[in-house]
Design an enzyme around this catalytic site. Structure first.
Site, PDB file in Angstrom:
ATOM      1  N   TYR A  72      45.936  -5.569 -51.044  1.00 20.18           N
ATOM      2  CA  TYR A  72      46.453  -4.198 -51.066  1.00 20.18           C
ATOM      3  C   TYR A  72      45.655  -3.301 -50.104  1.00 20.18           C
ATOM      4  O   TYR A  72      46.235  -2.586 -49.288  1.00 20.18           O
ATOM      5  CB  TYR A  72      46.404  -3.634 -52.491  1.00 20.18           C
ATOM      6  N   SER A 118      46.779   5.218 -48.177  1.00 18.15           N
ATOM      7  CA  SER A 118      46.033   5.261 -49.443  1.00 18.15           C
ATOM      8  C   SER A 118      44.585   5.588 -49.133  1.00 18.15           C
ATOM      9  O   SER A 118      44.133   5.382 -48.005  1.00 18.15           O
ATOM     10  CB  SER A 118      46.106   3.899 -50.141  1.00 18.15           C
TER      11      SER A 118
END
Ligand SMILES: NC(=O)c1ccc[n+]([C@@H]2O[C@H](COP(=O)([O-])OP(=O)(O)OC[C@H]3O[C@@H](n4cnc5c(N)ncnc54)[C@H](O)[C@@H]3O)[C@@H](O)[C@H]2O)c1
Length: 256
Positions: free
Chosen positions: A163, A150
């Site tokens: 996350y 990400s």
């Protein structure tokens, strides 16, 4: 047919980006095994298996929770026992968790997010590398790994410490595996998506959506196929002297 007759495993292939990867790879000639905790796409529509079957491709579904080593081992084992080898492992499955900042993040949420987003990638790489080392190379390469990381984890995921940390781990594991197994002919890269529209349609005007639009220089947010196309390149024979890389597909988020 850039993946003609390649054997590919994709975790989290029921929905979103993993689903797009599985569908695109099958179109490109791969025989695909997806592992997921459900076959039902989060965004709705027919299961990935039905879509690929209708297009005449080959795709198997196997129930797999990437937090369980036995499941991941069995997932890779099922691809090898049916198709004879493993060419590409795509470690895509991840969860967002509750998405809280440090002080509001409960230990249980931290553990759950790390189990899927970090340990799941570790298990996927481990099962794949073990298989790659047991098989003959095709040309210079025994097998390729594509981890889905990400932009978060490279920069902060505001208010989402678990996350972002899990995604930083996925990017790090990519480099470590690339370096440790380069001499054995294993290629390991990652794709780092920016904001991609997946899951149930998020309401325009939500804070998260507005932040993503503000951070993305291109005049739209990403589509799952944007990420799948990059994963296809890294999974193909075009990516050989290219390893340990974390390829942003973010509409310019990280250049901003
Ligand atoms: N969508 C985005 O904006 C975005 C941005 C950056 C990175 N990513 C990354 O891309 C990847 C895919 O994201 P997405 O938006 O398509 O997610 P998604 O939530 O739409 O789909 C994730 C899939 O993973 C599966 N999954 C969840 N836990 C699992 C487990 N324990 N074992 C096996 N499968 C499991 C889910 O069932 C689902 O099919 C993830 O790694 C995510 O972190 C997404």
């Amino acid at each position: 047919m850039r993946l003609r007759d390649k054997i590919v495993v994709v975790t989290g292939g029921a929905s979103g980006i993993g689903r797009a990867i599985a569908i695109l790879f099958a179109r490109e000639g791969a025989r695909v095994v997806i592992g997921d905790v459900t076959e039902t796409p989060l965004e709705g529509g027919a299961p990935t298996r039905a879509v690929v079957a209708q297009e005449g491709g080959t795709l198997r579904f196997r129930h797999c929770d990437v937090t369980a080593w036995d499941d991941v081992e069995a997932l890779v084992g099922s691809a090898v026992s049916e198709f004879g080898r493993l060419d590409v492992m795509v470690n895509n499955a991840a969860i967002r968790g509750e998405g809280r900042p440090l002080l509001e993040t409960a230990e249980a949420d931290w553990d759950r997010v790390m189990a899927v987003n970090a340990k799941g990638v570790f298990f996927g790489c481990k099962a794949a590398v073990r298989q790659f080392l047991a098989q003959e190379p095709v040309g210079e390469v025994r097998g390729r790994i594509v981890n889905i990381s990400s932009q978060h984890g490279m920069v902060a995921a505001p208010g989402k410490i678990a996350y972002g940390t899990g995604k930083a781990a996925a990017a790090y594991i990519t480099k470590q595996v690339a370096v440790d197994y380069a001499r054995q002919g294993i290629v390991c890269n990652a794709v780092a998506p920016g904001r991609i529209l997946t899951g149930r349609p998020a309401g325009a005007g939500t804070d998260a959506m507005e932040y993503s639009v503000m951070r993305t220089p291109m005049p739209r947010l990403g589509r799952p196929m944007d990420v799948a196309q990059a994963a296809l390149f890294l999974a193909s024979e075009e990516a050989t002297f290219l390893t340990g890389h974390n390829l942003l597909v973010d509409g310019g988020w990280m250049a901003f």
